[in-house]
Motif scaffolding. Structure first.
Motif, PDB file in Angstrom:
ATOM      1  N   SER A 190       4.758   9.955  -2.030  1.00 65.75           N
ATOM      2  CA  SER A 190       4.132   8.982  -1.288  1.00 65.75           C
ATOM      3  C   SER A 190       5.411   7.836  -1.157  1.00 65.75           C
ATOM      4  CB  SER A 190       2.862   8.389  -1.942  1.00 65.75           C
ATOM      5  OG  SER A 190       3.328   7.922  -3.107  1.00 65.75           O
ATOM      6  N   ASN A 204      -1.050   8.988  11.757  1.00 65.45           N
ATOM      7  CA  ASN A 204      -2.313   8.604  11.150  1.00 65.45           C
ATOM      8  C   ASN A 204      -2.165   7.085  10.796  1.00 65.45           C
ATOM      9  OD1 ASN A 204       0.204   8.063   9.641  1.00 65.45           O
ATOM     10  ND2 ASN A 204      -0.486   8.884   7.542  1.00 65.45           N
ATOM     11  N   TYR A 205      -1.750   6.239  11.933  1.00 64.76           N
ATOM     12  CA  TYR A 205      -1.991   4.817  12.144  1.00 64.76           C
ATOM     13  C   TYR A 205      -2.022   4.342  13.294  1.00 64.76           C
ATOM     14  CZ  TYR A 205       3.073   5.185  13.440  1.00 64.76           C
ATOM     15  OH  TYR A 205       4.128   5.479  14.150  1.00 64.76           O
ATOM     16  N   GLU A 212       5.782  10.710   5.161  1.00 64.92           N
ATOM     17  CA  GLU A 212       5.783  11.075   6.538  1.00 64.92           C
ATOM     18  C   GLU A 212       6.862  12.281   6.511  1.00 64.92           C
ATOM     19  OE1 GLU A 212       6.405   7.818   9.040  1.00 64.92           O
ATOM     20  OE2 GLU A 212       4.522   7.118   8.447  1.00 64.92           O
ATOM     21  N   TYR A 252      -3.041   2.034   8.516  1.00 63.99           N
ATOM     22  CA  TYR A 252      -2.746   3.536   8.201  1.00 63.99           C
ATOM     23  C   TYR A 252      -4.343   3.727   7.905  1.00 63.99           C
ATOM     24  CZ  TYR A 252       2.010   3.758   7.986  1.00 63.99           C
ATOM     25  OH  TYR A 252       3.469   4.056   8.424  1.00 63.99           O
ATOM     26  N   TYR A 291       0.841  -1.328  -0.017  1.00 65.79           N
ATOM     27  CA  TYR A 291      -0.031   0.210   0.025  1.00 65.79           C
ATOM     28  C   TYR A 291       0.772   1.195  -0.011  1.00 65.79           C
ATOM     29  CZ  TYR A 291       0.971  -0.552   4.967  1.00 65.79           C
ATOM     30  OH  TYR A 291       1.405  -0.457   6.387  1.00 65.79           O
ATOM     31  N   HIS A 292       0.330   2.420  -0.369  1.00 65.90           N
ATOM     32  CA  HIS A 292       0.841   3.674  -0.326  1.00 65.90           C
ATOM     33  C   HIS A 292       0.545   4.557   0.872  1.00 65.90           C
ATOM     34  CE1 HIS A 292       1.614   2.245  -4.466  1.00 65.90           C
ATOM     35  NE2 HIS A 292       2.710   3.143  -4.311  1.00 65.90           N
ATOM     36  N   ILE A 293       1.523   5.257   1.351  1.00 65.85           N
ATOM     37  CA  ILE A 293       1.159   6.050   2.425  1.00 65.85           C
ATOM     38  C   ILE A 293       1.708   7.604   2.151  1.00 65.85           C
ATOM     39  CG2 ILE A 293       1.096   4.456   4.299  1.00 65.85           C
ATOM     40  CD1 ILE A 293       3.940   5.229   4.870  1.00 65.85           C
TER      41      ILE A 293
END
Lengths: 236, 384
Positions: B155, B135-136, A54, B274, A49-51
């Motif tokens: 990303s 955010n997780y 940060e 997430y 998945y992509h996040i």
């Protein structure tokens, strides 16, 4: 009693069952659903998945711009790099790494590392530094007389200044600071020729004072951090 | 055709099967409750109720022998039994409408619970220090080996390997750039110690750095403890080892490496879930009754930011007043670090309405069935 309970069903004629017009399709659906459920019990697949990226603390960014600090995502401390210090690539254990150049090609190395809990204790770590300068280890009482105690943002900090013996052919000096926060011990260490470190002393102290921790000072902790869960509001 | 199917179906409609399943369920609940003392609620749930069988491991071998049906087998048999009985036996008539409703409620309850268990088991915790934003949330029980491609501009691409695949000798192909991960060594639970504390220099350990070693520990099932694995892991590309690292979930620090010119990181850490939004802890309060240490109130003032939905607001989470947002529920669950850290239990259960609907159906069915009997009885009485 059980046989009494079952009696009405047993007595039911077989033909009655046949006349119901049973739907094989319904059965197929039921069994397919059960098969699907049982076969999909496996939640253990590799996920991709992509996040969103940060955010990296500005004060942690190196001048080269290409060095991603390994623990920037979860690093619970920030600091401000003094002018004239050059950021270095981070190695396996370093959360911060800098180099400062002196005259005649000499240079000093500054490292920031952090380890869980007490990281083996203050005395053994300070004596390890002394060993690096070929100095004899000191007892706890002797150490306490050379440690300068202070507080940075309510976090206990211990400052030391060790230098090789006068007759050492390779003179070197270590300026060190040890912080004890709630979950780990931080080591800030500057190693280099004594003269260069003397000229950098104020910058080193400014660097140490610039530390800002998001986790507060260590309470009287007994268990290693992370191994026990936090207190539940139900137990309080 | 129909005749054949009915003959095949008939054993499944048996009331004997119902009774046997219910008896097995009672035994299972009894055994699970006893064992829960030793292995904790979570492990007992998994071993007894969220399993196909109970296993007995043959001593000195890895052979696991099933000796009793687990919750999934019993639940599924009961479900088949109920559905089969309806299909084969019950007439669709007004007289039986109450039973039909009652049983549909029961079926919905069983199926809903099974689906919730298998597909949406997403209970986790979010631990926030004052001022921290996340955010997780993180799993309380599971870990992951994450390989993060940080070369993207806005990303990061995360490849998460679940802990169930982490065992010594396992070679895992990653869905990217022909990368593979080889688990050279794995401790399901490890303690981090100073090298000077090693019982002997050759005692099995993984060196995490000059001042920390990981040594294997017994798995823990205590309610207030967590297993923290450690591993020696190699990343392989096209048959060449790019790097080998010792990693520990108890000290989750990402290690950087380059794979085909891409900057990547590898880290062993508690499994992360997430969210499409972020939560910041502004302030945690632990109020006590005046003059005592008896807690009066726990509350966390948080800031919720969700750029996609243009949401940016503060909210107060306290006991019995969770934050519900985008299908997630954040409950005030714990605190730490002298009341400066809050812990939220994060639940995600889109099927939360199912038990309510099921119970409503069951109650309605009962009322209908008994009501019809009552009406019939009163009518007969009035006639006589």
């Amino acid at each position: 009693m059980l046989s009494n309970l079952l009696e009405p069903i047993k007595q039911r004629p077989r033909s009655e069952l046949h006349d119901r017009g049973l739907q094989p399709a319904a059965l197929a659906v039921v069994y397919a659903a059960i098969g699907l459920i049982l076969s999909s019990c496996n939640n253990d697949k590799v996920e991709v998945y992509h996040i969103p990226k940060e955010s990296v603390d500005v004060s942690m960014q190196s001048e080269t711009g290409s060095l991603a600090p390994p623990a920037a995502t979860d690093n619970p401390a920030q600091w401000t790099k003094p002018d004239g210090w050059n950021a270095q690539p981070l190695s396996e254990m370093r959360l911060g790494s800098f180099k400062v150049d002196g005259t005649n090609g000499s240079s000093a190395d500054i490292s920031v590392t952090a380890f869980p809990g007490e990281a083996g204790g203050l005395s053994s770590n300070l004596n390890r530094w002394r060993g690096q300068l070929q100095l004899a280890p000191l007892s706890d009482e002797e150490l306490s007389s050379v440690i300068q105690r202070t507080e940075i943002e309510n976090v206990p900090a211990y400052l030391v200044d060790f230098q090789t013996e006068n007759n050492n052919p390779k003179p070197a000096r270590i300026l060190g600071a040890v912080f004890q926060t709630a979950d780990r011990t931080w080591f800030v260490k500057m190693t280099g020729p004594p003269d260069l470190l003397e000229s950098q002393l104020q910058k080193f102290l400014d660097f140490v004072r610039s530390f800002h921790f998001s986790s507060p000072a260590a309470p009287n902790q007994t268990a290693p951090p992370g191994t026990t869960k936090p207190k539940s509001t139900n137990d309080a | 055709m129909t005749h054949e199917v009915v003959r095949w179906l008939k054993p499944l409609t048996s009331l004997k099967l119902t009774i046997i399943c219910l008896a097995c369920a009672m035994v299972l609940v009894f055994l699970g409750t006893l064992d829960q003392v030793h292995i904790g609620v979570y492990e007992a749930e998994n071993r007894y109720f969220k399993s196909l069988f109970l296993f007995w491991t043959l001593p000195n071998t890895g052979l696991r022998i099933p000796w009793f049906p687990g919750g999934y087998v019993i639940g599924t048999l009961l479900l088949i039994n109920l559905i089969a009985a309806h299909v084969a036996r019950f007439k669709l008539s007004w007289k039986k409408a109450g039973i039909l409703f009652l049983h549909s409620g029961l079926i919905l309850l069983l199926v809903g619970q099974l689906f919730a268990d298998i597909f949406i088991d997403r209970e986790s915790q979010m631990r926030l220090d004052q001022g921290q934003t996340k955010n997780y949330s993180e799993s309380l029980y599971h870990d992951e080996l994450a390989i993060i491609d940080t070369s993207g501009n806005d990303s990061d691409r995360v490849i998460s390997i679940p802990d169930s695949q982490l065992h010594k000798g396992n070679r895992i192909a990653l869905p990217t750039d022909s990368l593979e991960v080889l688990i050279n060594d794995f401790y399901p639970n490890a303690a981090l110690i100073n090298p000077s504390q090693l019982p002997a220099a050759n005692y099995p350990h993984l060196q995490l750095g000059p001042m920390a070693d990981a040594v294997e520990m017994e798995r823990t099932y205590k309610e207030n403890e967590r297993n923290e694995p450690a591993a020696n892991v190699s990343v392989i590309q096209g048959g060449n080892v790019i790097g080998t690292w010792n990693l520990a979930a108890g000290f989750p620090r990402p290690m950087s490496f380059d794979a085909a010119g891409k900057a990547c990181q590898i880290v062993l850490r508690p499994k992360r879930f997430y969210k499409p939004f972020a939560i910041q802890l502004l302030h945690f309060r632990h109020d006590r009754y005046a003059g005592t240490d008896i807690p009066k109130n726990f509350s966390s003032r948080i800031r919720l930011t969700d750029p996609a939905k243009h949401e940016d607001r503060e909210s107060l989470i306290f006991m019995n007043n969770p934050l519900r947002y985008r299908g997630y529920t954040f409950f005030q669950a714990g605190f730490d670090n002298n009341d400066t850290t809050t812990v939220f239990q994060v639940a995600q259960n889109p099927s939360w309405l199912i038990p309510y609907i099921s119970c409503a159906l069951i109650v309605f069915g009962m009322l209908l069935q008994f009501g019809m009997h009552l009406v019939g009885f009163v009518k007969r009485r009035m006639v006589t």
